[in-house]
Design an enzyme around this catalytic site. Sequence first.
Site, PDB file in Angstrom:
ATOM      1  N   HIS A 126       0.853  -1.205   0.000  1.00 11.98           N
ATOM      2  CA  HIS A 126       0.000   0.000   0.000  1.00 11.98           C
ATOM      3  C   HIS A 126       0.888   1.254   0.000  1.00 11.98           C
ATOM      4  CE1 HIS A 126      -2.865   3.038   1.273  1.00 11.98           C
ATOM      5  NE2 HIS A 126      -3.829   2.181   0.951  1.00 11.98           N
ATOM      6  N   GLU A 128       0.643   4.122   1.318  1.00 10.66           N
ATOM      7  CA  GLU A 128       0.873   4.751   2.636  1.00 10.66           C
ATOM      8  C   GLU A 128       1.958   3.993   3.400  1.00 10.66           C
ATOM      9  OE1 GLU A 128      -2.545   5.151   5.299  1.00 10.66           O
ATOM     10  OE2 GLU A 128      -1.154   5.283   6.974  1.00 10.66           O
ATOM     11  N   CYS A 192      -6.352   6.312  12.364  1.00 12.81           N
ATOM     12  CA  CYS A 192      -6.923   7.664  12.450  1.00 12.81           C
ATOM     13  C   CYS A 192      -8.352   7.628  12.991  1.00 12.81           C
ATOM     14  CB  CYS A 192      -6.869   8.363  11.099  1.00 12.81           C
ATOM     15  SG  CYS A 192      -8.118   7.785   9.949  1.00 12.81           S
ATOM     16  N   SER A 264     -12.843   6.881   1.022  1.00 17.16           N
ATOM     17  CA  SER A 264     -12.626   7.458  -0.310  1.00 17.16           C
ATOM     18  C   SER A 264     -13.866   7.335  -1.201  1.00 17.16           C
ATOM     19  CB  SER A 264     -11.422   6.756  -0.969  1.00 17.16           C
ATOM     20  OG  SER A 264     -11.541   5.357  -0.847  1.00 17.16           O
TER      21      SER A 264
HETATM   22  S1  SF4 Z   1      -8.542  10.994   7.874  1.00 20.78           S
HETATM   23 FE1  SF4 Z   1      -8.845   9.972   5.876  1.00 20.78          FE
HETATM   24  S2  SF4 Z   1      -7.052  10.540   4.673  1.00 20.78           S
HETATM   25 FE2  SF4 Z   1      -6.576  10.956   6.817  1.00 20.78          FE
HETATM   26  S3  SF4 Z   1      -5.565   9.109   7.521  1.00 20.78           S
HETATM   27 FE3  SF4 Z   1      -7.732   8.893   8.000  1.00 20.78          FE
HETATM   28  S4  SF4 Z   1      -8.597   7.794   6.259  1.00 20.78           S
HETATM   29 FE4  SF4 Z   1      -6.596   8.571   5.608  1.00 20.78          FE
END
Ligand code: SF4
Length: 282
Positions: A126, A128, A192, A264
């Site tokens: 991935h 990231e 996150c 997304s």
């Molecule tokens: S807020 Fe959205 S873009 Fe930011 S880390 Fe979390 S999933 Fe990824």
Amino acid sequence: MTTLQTRISESAGFCWGVERALRLAHRAADEAPGPVRSIGPLIHNPGVIADLEKRGVNVISEPGEARGGTVILRSHGVPREVKDQLTGTDAVVVDATCTFVKSAQEKAAKLQRQGYFVIILGETDHPEVLALRSYAGEDSLVVETPADLPDVLPSRRVGVVVQTTQSQERLAELVENLAPRTRELLVHNTICSATEQRQTAARAMADQVDAVVVVGGRNSGNTRRLAELCAARQSRTYHVESAEELDPAWFRGLKVVGITAGASTPPEQIKAVADRLAGFES
Ligand code: SF4
């Protein structure tokens, strides 16, 4: 005729980081004087990428292809060396890396500086994770499950960082495995808040409905994990990219269908799925 009832998860679809990346890309497309490009697809959603291409934002894979113009760094970040390569060019860089991703990168770099053996919980290929690895150093290790760990760890001082869209279940499983094998285990839970909210809401919803539809790109890791955790609770879980993929036969005899979507997935794709489902017979 009775029609299906639908319920949309309390937290679903675009997250803050994706909305910001799209805002920056749209602004660049409207205002930048030269060509606008993103290194890799801005987000993992084929429909959104097609729309960006129509607006003139094209995808490149290497910084060398930038050749001037504006380059957007996507929300899940780029490897350190890509940033360094762009610094030496005449490209205007728009950094759309999400702050949660930046924070994970900083933590990975600090663990490496402090001499920890760094383990990244995430999907090996991935983008990231590839970017995170460039901060964690070449000696770091990427694992998706404890089965990917070596029999003998190279150090008993271990630091962990996590791909922002992983699940708490996978992290708990890794920590449980590592704790007895280390003298010092420093875990940065860098999942996150947007991921956490979507997963918590999806779990609660999956327990209350007769089937779940998860909407989002098949190349979107966070969408796949939503589908995974819903499937663990509700065997009638279907991952679709668009409303056209829905098959009425999946829902025959059912009353309520829950809908969730990855970070997304744009609101219009969620609405299209909800509208189509609402027309099916129960
Ligand atoms: S807020 Fe959205 S873009 Fe930011 S880390 Fe979390 S999933 Fe990824």
